[in-house]
Design a protein around this motif. Structure first.
Motif, mmCIF file in Angstrom:
data_model
loop_
_atom_site.group_PDB
_atom_site.id
_atom_site.type_symbol
_atom_site.label_atom_id
_atom_site.label_comp_id
_atom_site.label_asym_id
_atom_site.label_seq_id
_atom_site.Cartn_x
_atom_site.Cartn_y
_atom_site.Cartn_z
ATOM 1 N N ARG A 45 0.869 -1.177 0.000
ATOM 2 C CA ARG A 45 0.000 0.000 0.000
ATOM 3 C C ARG A 45 0.911 1.233 0.000
ATOM 4 O O ARG A 45 0.766 2.111 -0.830
ATOM 5 C CB ARG A 45 -0.890 -0.039 1.253
ATOM 6 N N ASN A 46 1.817 1.267 0.960
ATOM 7 C CA ASN A 46 2.755 2.382 1.053
ATOM 8 C C ASN A 46 4.047 2.004 0.307
ATOM 9 O O ASN A 46 4.715 1.057 0.684
ATOM 10 C CB ASN A 46 3.052 2.651 2.532
ATOM 11 N N PRO A 47 4.385 2.765 -0.757
ATOM 12 C CA PRO A 47 5.575 2.413 -1.548
ATOM 13 C C PRO A 47 6.859 2.341 -0.710
ATOM 14 O O PRO A 47 7.818 1.685 -1.104
ATOM 15 C CB PRO A 47 5.671 3.523 -2.594
ATOM 16 N N GLU A 48 6.853 3.014 0.453
ATOM 17 C CA GLU A 48 8.048 2.964 1.323
ATOM 18 C C GLU A 48 8.288 1.568 1.879
ATOM 19 O O GLU A 48 9.356 1.274 2.394
ATOM 20 C CB GLU A 48 7.877 3.929 2.502
ATOM 21 N N ASN A 49 7.247 0.719 1.815
ATOM 22 C CA ASN A 49 7.379 -0.645 2.343
ATOM 23 C C ASN A 49 7.801 -1.657 1.260
ATOM 24 O O ASN A 49 7.787 -2.858 1.506
ATOM 25 C CB ASN A 49 6.046 -1.091 2.961
ATOM 26 N N THR A 50 8.148 -1.173 0.091
ATOM 27 C CA THR A 50 8.568 -2.059 -1.012
ATOM 28 C C THR A 50 9.736 -2.943 -0.580
ATOM 29 O O THR A 50 10.691 -2.448 0.016
ATOM 30 C CB THR A 50 8.986 -1.194 -2.236
ATOM 31 N N PRO A 51 9.654 -4.259 -0.861
ATOM 32 C CA PRO A 51 10.727 -5.158 -0.415
ATOM 33 C C PRO A 51 12.031 -4.975 -1.187
ATOM 34 O O PRO A 51 12.001 -4.621 -2.366
ATOM 35 C CB PRO A 51 10.145 -6.558 -0.682
ATOM 36 N N ASP A 52 13.155 -5.234 -0.520
ATOM 37 C CA ASP A 52 14.432 -5.285 -1.242
ATOM 38 C C ASP A 52 14.623 -6.727 -1.728
ATOM 39 O O ASP A 52 13.705 -7.553 -1.583
ATOM 40 C CB ASP A 52 15.592 -4.773 -0.357
#
Ligand code: HEC
Length: 181
Positions: free
Chosen positions: A85-92
């Motif tokens: 939902r929040n792009p800041e939480n995108t996985p590495d």
């Protein structure tokens, strides 16, 4: 004598690392639990007080604050998902790989509450723990969302991918990193 000491040190090294990893894992589990409990408390309180649309605002402002407060000392604490939902939480890379592995373990019948992974390198320890989708979660992450929820999500998260989940699906994971000196 010196040889013996070197041999003894070499033999002990893997055991020392195993002991460290067990202690770090225990610490990480505790941190993930605190994050989960704080988020759940805030979420329930928000929904009871003012309904799901307003609780979205609370998640929006409070989730990063709660994670920030717990990210004290050497720990970095957060959440991630294959559909954020929040792009800041995108996985590495490691997180993405681990999330795929969690999906497979869930399909294979493993208890979602026990799915976790660790990775220890020379200078950091990483931990992830699966977050299953529960009944409450589908209010904001399910396939059928109410109009007010949809409208608020559209305003705050125009690129939202975190919907379409059913109870029992893997929603994401807690992800923690500790920098080792
Ligand atoms: C009131 C609406 C609402 C409910 C109910 C809700 N969430 Fe969320 N969720 C959000 C919002 C908003 C965000 C984005 C928060 C942020 O900006 O970090 C989010 C983010 C997340 C994330 C972080 C990854 C991402 O997609 O950015 C996870 C994991 C997550 N939610 C899991 C859950 C689970 C599990 C439940 C049920 C226990 C749940 N949520 C219930 C609104 C909700």
């Amino acid at each position: 004598m010196r040889y013996l000491m070197i041999l003894a040190a070499l033999a002990a090294a893997p055991f020392a690392q195993a002991a460290d990893e067990a202690a770090l894992t225990a610490e990480a589990r505790q941190q993930a639990k605190s994050l989960g409990q704080s988020l759940m408390k805030t979420l329930k309180h928000g929904i009871e007080l003012s309904g799901p649309e307003a609780a979205i605002d609370l998640c929006n402002t409070e989730a990063p604050v709660i994670a920030g407060q717990l990210s004290e000392g050497d720990w970095q604490v957060g959440r991630t998902s294959l559909k954020v939902r929040n792009p800041e939480n995108t996985p590495d890379v490691w997180e993405e790989q681990t999330l795929h592995e969690f999906e497979q373990r869930l399909q294979a019948g493993e208890d979602p509450m026990k799915i976790e992974a660790t990775r220890l390198t020379e200078n950091e320890f990483r931990y992830m723990k699966a977050i299953p989708t529960g009944g409450l979660c589908v209010t904001c992450h399910g396939a059928e969302l109410s109009e007010p929820v949809k409208a608020r999500l559209a305003q705050l998260y125009p690129e939202d991918q975190a919907r379409g989940f059913s109870v029992g699906d893997l929603r994401g994971a807690f992800t923690l990193t500790k920098t080792l000196q």
